[in-house]
Design a protein around this motif. Structure first.
Motif, PDB file in Angstrom:
ATOM      1  N   SER A 170       0.823  -1.203   0.000  1.00  0.00           N
ATOM      2  CA  SER A 170       0.000   0.000   0.000  1.00  0.00           C
ATOM      3  C   SER A 170       0.856   1.251   0.000  1.00  0.00           C
ATOM      4  O   SER A 170       2.029   1.235   0.389  1.00  0.00           O
ATOM      5  N   ALA A 171       0.249   2.350  -0.428  1.00  0.00           N
ATOM      6  CA  ALA A 171       0.912   3.647  -0.414  1.00  0.00           C
ATOM      7  C   ALA A 171       0.745   4.252   0.971  1.00  0.00           C
ATOM      8  O   ALA A 171      -0.225   4.957   1.241  1.00  0.00           O
ATOM      9  N   GLY A 172       1.672   3.941   1.860  1.00  0.00           N
ATOM     10  CA  GLY A 172       1.532   4.345   3.249  1.00  0.00           C
ATOM     11  C   GLY A 172       0.709   3.342   4.023  1.00  0.00           C
ATOM     12  O   GLY A 172       0.071   2.449   3.446  1.00  0.00           O
ATOM     13  N   PRO A 173       0.678   3.466   5.343  1.00  0.00           N
ATOM     14  CA  PRO A 173      -0.034   2.480   6.165  1.00  0.00           C
ATOM     15  C   PRO A 173      -1.514   2.360   5.853  1.00  0.00           C
ATOM     16  O   PRO A 173      -2.123   1.319   6.081  1.00  0.00           O
ATOM     17  N   ARG A 174      -2.138   3.423   5.313  1.00  0.00           N
ATOM     18  CA  ARG A 174      -3.576   3.427   5.074  1.00  0.00           C
ATOM     19  C   ARG A 174      -3.966   3.107   3.630  1.00  0.00           C
ATOM     20  O   ARG A 174      -5.121   3.106   3.291  1.00  0.00           O
ATOM     21  N   GLY A 175      -3.000   2.931   2.770  1.00  0.00           N
ATOM     22  CA  GLY A 175      -3.352   2.652   1.384  1.00  0.00           C
ATOM     23  C   GLY A 175      -3.532   3.921   0.594  1.00  0.00           C
ATOM     24  O   GLY A 175      -3.153   4.992   1.046  1.00  0.00           O
ATOM     25  N   PRO A 176      -4.122   3.859  -0.607  1.00  0.00           N
ATOM     26  CA  PRO A 176      -4.706   2.660  -1.209  1.00  0.00           C
ATOM     27  C   PRO A 176      -3.660   1.657  -1.688  1.00  0.00           C
ATOM     28  O   PRO A 176      -2.461   1.910  -1.593  1.00  0.00           O
ATOM     29  N   LEU A 177      -4.142   0.523  -2.181  1.00  0.00           N
ATOM     30  CA  LEU A 177      -3.254  -0.552  -2.585  1.00  0.00           C
ATOM     31  C   LEU A 177      -2.655  -0.284  -3.966  1.00  0.00           C
ATOM     32  O   LEU A 177      -3.196   0.489  -4.764  1.00  0.00           O
ATOM     33  N   LEU A 178      -1.557  -0.967  -4.239  1.00  0.00           N
ATOM     34  CA  LEU A 178      -0.837  -0.753  -5.492  1.00  0.00           C
ATOM     35  C   LEU A 178      -1.035  -1.937  -6.434  1.00  0.00           C
ATOM     36  O   LEU A 178      -0.979  -3.097  -6.016  1.00  0.00           O
ATOM     37  N   LEU A 179      -1.249  -1.632  -7.714  1.00  0.00           N
ATOM     38  CA  LEU A 179      -1.458  -2.662  -8.718  1.00  0.00           C
ATOM     39  C   LEU A 179      -0.221  -3.539  -8.885  1.00  0.00           C
ATOM     40  O   LEU A 179      -0.316  -4.681  -9.326  1.00  0.00           O
ATOM     41  N   GLN A 180       0.949  -3.042  -8.523  1.00  0.00           N
ATOM     42  CA  GLN A 180       2.166  -3.821  -8.683  1.00  0.00           C
ATOM     43  C   GLN A 180       2.262  -4.982  -7.693  1.00  0.00           C
ATOM     44  O   GLN A 180       3.162  -5.817  -7.790  1.00  0.00           O
ATOM     45  N   ASP A 181       1.321  -5.069  -6.738  1.00  0.00           N
ATOM     46  CA  ASP A 181       1.342  -6.178  -5.783  1.00  0.00           C
ATOM     47  C   ASP A 181       0.829  -7.439  -6.481  1.00  0.00           C
ATOM     48  O   ASP A 181      -0.333  -7.835  -6.333  1.00  0.00           O
ATOM     49  N   PHE A 182       1.697  -8.092  -7.239  1.00  0.00           N
ATOM     50  CA  PHE A 182       1.264  -9.237  -8.043  1.00  0.00           C
ATOM     51  C   PHE A 182       0.790 -10.394  -7.179  1.00  0.00           C
ATOM     52  O   PHE A 182      -0.110 -11.146  -7.568  1.00  0.00           O
ATOM     53  N   HIS A 183       1.392 -10.570  -6.004  1.00  0.00           N
ATOM     54  CA  HIS A 183       0.952 -11.666  -5.137  1.00  0.00           C
ATOM     55  C   HIS A 183      -0.513 -11.489  -4.743  1.00  0.00           C
ATOM     56  O   HIS A 183      -1.299 -12.445  -4.790  1.00  0.00           O
ATOM     57  N   LEU A 184      -0.907 -10.272  -4.377  1.00  0.00           N
ATOM     58  CA  LEU A 184      -2.314 -10.001  -4.067  1.00  0.00           C
ATOM     59  C   LEU A 184      -3.189 -10.249  -5.287  1.00  0.00           C
ATOM     60  O   LEU A 184      -4.226 -10.933  -5.198  1.00  0.00           O
ATOM     61  N   ILE A 185      -2.788  -9.708  -6.439  1.00  0.00           N
ATOM     62  CA  ILE A 185      -3.593  -9.856  -7.648  1.00  0.00           C
ATOM     63  C   ILE A 185      -3.721 -11.328  -8.028  1.00  0.00           C
ATOM     64  O   ILE A 185      -4.811 -11.817  -8.346  1.00  0.00           O
ATOM     65  N   GLU A 186      -2.617 -12.069  -7.974  1.00  0.00           N
ATOM     66  CA  GLU A 186      -2.668 -13.491  -8.336  1.00  0.00           C
ATOM     67  C   GLU A 186      -3.571 -14.264  -7.384  1.00  0.00           C
ATOM     68  O   GLU A 186      -4.360 -15.120  -7.801  1.00  0.00           O
ATOM     69  N   LYS A 187      -3.476 -13.964  -6.081  1.00  0.00           N
ATOM     70  CA  LYS A 187      -4.332 -14.655  -5.114  1.00  0.00           C
ATOM     71  C   LYS A 187      -5.810 -14.409  -5.411  1.00  0.00           C
ATOM     72  O   LYS A 187      -6.630 -15.330  -5.413  1.00  0.00           O
ATOM     73  N   LEU A 188      -6.163 -13.140  -5.661  1.00  0.00           N
ATOM     74  CA  LEU A 188      -7.570 -12.819  -5.909  1.00  0.00           C
ATOM     75  C   LEU A 188      -8.045 -13.390  -7.243  1.00  0.00           C
ATOM     76  O   LEU A 188      -9.159 -13.920  -7.350  1.00  0.00           O
ATOM     77  N   GLN A 189      -7.205 -13.305  -8.278  1.00  0.00           N
ATOM     78  CA  GLN A 189      -7.605 -13.847  -9.579  1.00  0.00           C
ATOM     79  C   GLN A 189      -7.778 -15.361  -9.506  1.00  0.00           C
ATOM     80  O   GLN A 189      -8.752 -15.909 -10.017  1.00  0.00           O
ATOM     81  N   ARG A 190      -6.814 -16.027  -8.887  1.00  0.00           N
ATOM     82  CA  ARG A 190      -6.894 -17.482  -8.784  1.00  0.00           C
ATOM     83  C   ARG A 190      -8.096 -17.899  -7.943  1.00  0.00           C
ATOM     84  O   ARG A 190      -8.792 -18.872  -8.258  1.00  0.00           O
ATOM     85  N   PHE A 191      -8.361 -17.168  -6.883  1.00  0.00           N
ATOM     86  CA  PHE A 191      -9.500 -17.465  -6.009  1.00  0.00           C
ATOM     87  C   PHE A 191     -10.818 -17.329  -6.767  1.00  0.00           C
ATOM     88  O   PHE A 191     -11.727 -18.149  -6.610  1.00  0.00           O
ATOM     89  N   ASN A 192     -10.938 -16.286  -7.595  1.00  0.00           N
ATOM     90  CA  ASN A 192     -12.174 -16.067  -8.340  1.00  0.00           C
ATOM     91  C   ASN A 192     -12.459 -17.162  -9.351  1.00  0.00           C
ATOM     92  O   ASN A 192     -13.582 -17.283  -9.837  1.00  0.00           O
ATOM     93  N   ARG A 193     -11.451 -17.962  -9.695  1.00  0.00           N
ATOM     94  CA  ARG A 193     -11.621 -18.966 -10.741  1.00  0.00           C
ATOM     95  C   ARG A 193     -11.681 -20.388 -10.192  1.00  0.00           C
ATOM     96  O   ARG A 193     -11.466 -21.354 -10.911  1.00  0.00           O
ATOM     97  N   GLU A 194     -12.036 -20.541  -8.925  1.00  0.00           N
ATOM     98  CA  GLU A 194     -12.041 -21.859  -8.297  1.00  0.00           C
ATOM     99  C   GLU A 194     -13.310 -22.666  -8.565  1.00  0.00           C
ATOM    100  O   GLU A 194     -13.305 -23.866  -8.350  1.00  0.00           O
ATOM    101  N   ARG A 195     -14.390 -22.030  -8.930  1.00  0.00           N
ATOM    102  CA  ARG A 195     -15.655 -22.748  -9.089  1.00  0.00           C
ATOM    103  C   ARG A 195     -16.257 -22.489 -10.465  1.00  0.00           C
ATOM    104  O   ARG A 195     -16.172 -21.377 -10.977  1.00  0.00           O
ATOM    105  N   ILE A 196     -16.869 -23.500 -11.021  1.00  0.00           N
ATOM    106  CA  ILE A 196     -17.611 -23.362 -12.272  1.00  0.00           C
ATOM    107  C   ILE A 196     -18.953 -24.059 -12.080  1.00  0.00           C
ATOM    108  O   ILE A 196     -18.998 -25.248 -11.763  1.00  0.00           O
ATOM    109  N   PRO A 197     -20.073 -23.371 -12.324  1.00  0.00           N
ATOM    110  CA  PRO A 197     -20.173 -21.946 -12.629  1.00  0.00           C
ATOM    111  C   PRO A 197     -20.696 -21.124 -11.462  1.00  0.00           C
ATOM    112  O   PRO A 197     -20.854 -19.925 -11.598  1.00  0.00           O
TER     113      PRO A 197
END
Length: 487
Positions: free
Chosen positions: A22-49
């Motif tokens: 995050s940009a400072g302790p309060r954020g907002p979050l940064l798009l460069q945090d690939f670990h966060l993005i990968e976790k959320l993207q992978r999580f969203n694709r766990e179930r069909i449909p």
């Protein structure tokens, strides 16, 4: 036994799995945090449909009517005059259960509202609780996994749930609500809704205030006892859906008062200095004594969908859908949801999910988005690129007339655990309960806690003690009555 080093899917070691970049302790979050993005993207694709969360749901169309003037707070046109009506859609849901699960399970309830405004769709995507279990989106996939099924036994696991909660004391406030009588609402018509997060408003002069949304049922709050909820789960697992559909079909239209808490940035700075609580932390509430509720309008459900799949199953909400005059905050959970919900819809419903009637805006839409599966219209003969505008335009802040948001601090992963107060508000909630409500809470907690490992039990009991010694004592007594060893 030492756990292996956590890595990304590409094998890159992860040095911090607890705090988003995050940009400072309060954020907002940064798009460069690939670990966060990968976790959320992978999580969203766990179930069909079906949805990964909020899979079991009910919904209906309705109207929102403005009853009070808040134009000094926001320039959003849906609030422009008293008496103005806006078409709406509301989807209720349980959170952790599968699509075929029972409506009466102990679980938070989703309370997702869409307003089809003349400036586009505004989605207020919340729950029936004013807080949540965690304060950083990077923990969300892990938390939800604990609410689902054990990967070996395929059974729900109290051990998984309380292992997570006992190591995340920030969850105690929401856990206290979940295991109280409010954890099993009597249908959907008799519960409140909340935006939960802190949001913002901007008026015509470009002035920003922060707000929390409260949707108060006019039907009166009703909850089910644990025994009655269990009985209904076996005899009528669609109890809440049946109650809502039949009430609307009979012309008994449920209504909710839409209310706000409002604060300027300086008021929040002063409040945090006095209390030590981060006003953008979704595990905390703003006390009504400090920030009183003010009425905005009334929300009514008055039309059942003609087809469940077309509307209730295919509706795709996103808190990122905010019209001019309404905005976000540095809440780290909200920041993650701004990405995660839309990404989930792209995966679950499709690239062109916004073309479906329940998701389509009721105002003209113009952009350069083209092609993809199940496209409708596809822009006709209009060009599929935007003309570059010459330099020299004035700075536009955050867009839509919203002023710039001041940021501070170097980018990094900031760990507030052990430095923040996770217990006072949970204790305050416990102390507000009647004797019978406290007994119900402790008995409800004793059920799953009697099934967890001893170290997890002791860790969780310690959190109850810190919230209020009587809270811990009550859970111990309930456990002892079940024959559990709490020494």
């Amino acid at each position: 036994m030492n756990e292996p080093i956590l890595t990304t899917a590409s094998g890159i070691p992860v040095d911090d799995n607890q705090n988003s970049l995050s940009a400072g302790p309060r954020g907002p979050l940064l798009l460069q945090d690939f670990h966060l993005i990968e976790k959320l993207q992978r999580f969203n694709r766990e179930r069909i449909p079906e949805r990964v969360v909020h899979a079991k749901g009910s919904g209906a169309f309705g109207t929102f009517t403005v009853t009070e003037d808040i134009t000094a707070l926001t320039k959003a046109k849906l609030f422009s005059e008293i008496g103005k009506k806006t078409e709406t859609f509301l989807r209720f849901s349980t959170v952790g259960g599968e699509r075929g699960s029972a409506d009466t399970e102990r679980d938070p309830r989703g309370f997702a509202m869409r307003f089809y405004t003349e400036e586009g769709n505004w989605d207020l995507v919340g729950n029936n609780t004013p807080v949540f279990f965690i304060k950083d989106a990077i923990k969300f996939p892990d938390f939800i996994h604990t609410q689902k099924r054990d990967p070996q036994s395929n059974l729900k696991s109290p051990n998984m749930m309380f292992d997570f909660w006992s190591k995340a004391p920030e969850s105690l406030h929401q856990v206290t609500i979940l295991f109280s009588e409010r954890g099993t609402p009597d249908g959907y018509r008799h519960m409140h809704g909340f935006g939960s997060h802190t949001y913002s408003m901007v008026n015509a002069a470009g002035e920003r205030v922060y707000v929390k949304w409260h949707i108060k049922t006019r039907q009166g709050v009703k909850n089910l006892s644990a025994d009655e909820a269990g009985r209904l789960a076996g005899s009528d697992p669609d109890y809440a859906q049946r109650d809502l559909f039949n009430a609307i079909a009979a012309g008994n239209f449920p209504q909710w008062d839409v209310k706000l808490q409002v604060a300027t940035e300086q008021q929040l700075v002063d409040w945090e200095a006095r209390t030590g609580w981060n006003p953008f932390d979704v595990t905390k509430v703003w006390p009504h004594g400090d920030f009183p509720l003010r009425l905005v309008g009334v929300f009514e459900l008055n039309r059942n969908p003609d087809n469940y799949h077309a509307d209730v199953e295919q509706v795709a909400f996103s808190p990122a859908n905010a019209v001019p005059g309404l905005g976000y905050s540095p809440d780290k959970m909200l920041q993650g949801r701004l990405f995660g919900y839309h990404d989930a819809a792209l995966y679950r419903v499709g690239t062109n999910h916004q073309h479906l009637p329940v998701n389509a805006a009721r105002c003209p839409v113009y952009n350069q988005q083209r092609d993809g599966e199940m496209v409708v219209g596809n822009g006709g003969a209009a060009r599929n690129y935007a003309t570059v505008v010459a330099a020299g335009l004035p700075d536009s802040g955050m867009g839509n007339g919203e002023p710039p948001l001041a940021l501070s601090g170097p980018a990094g992963r900031y760990d507030g655990r052990g430095k923040e107060d996770d217990f006072t508000q949970a204790g305050n909630l416990f102390r507000l309960m009647t004797a019978s409500e406290k007994l119900s809470l402790c008995n409800n907690l004793a059920g799953p806690l009697s099934q967890v490992d001893a170290d997890i039990l002791q860790r969780q009991l310690g959190h109850f003690d810190k919230a209020d010694p009587a809270y811990g004592a009550g859970v111990r007594a309930a456990l002892a009555a079940r024959g559990a060893n709490v020494a």
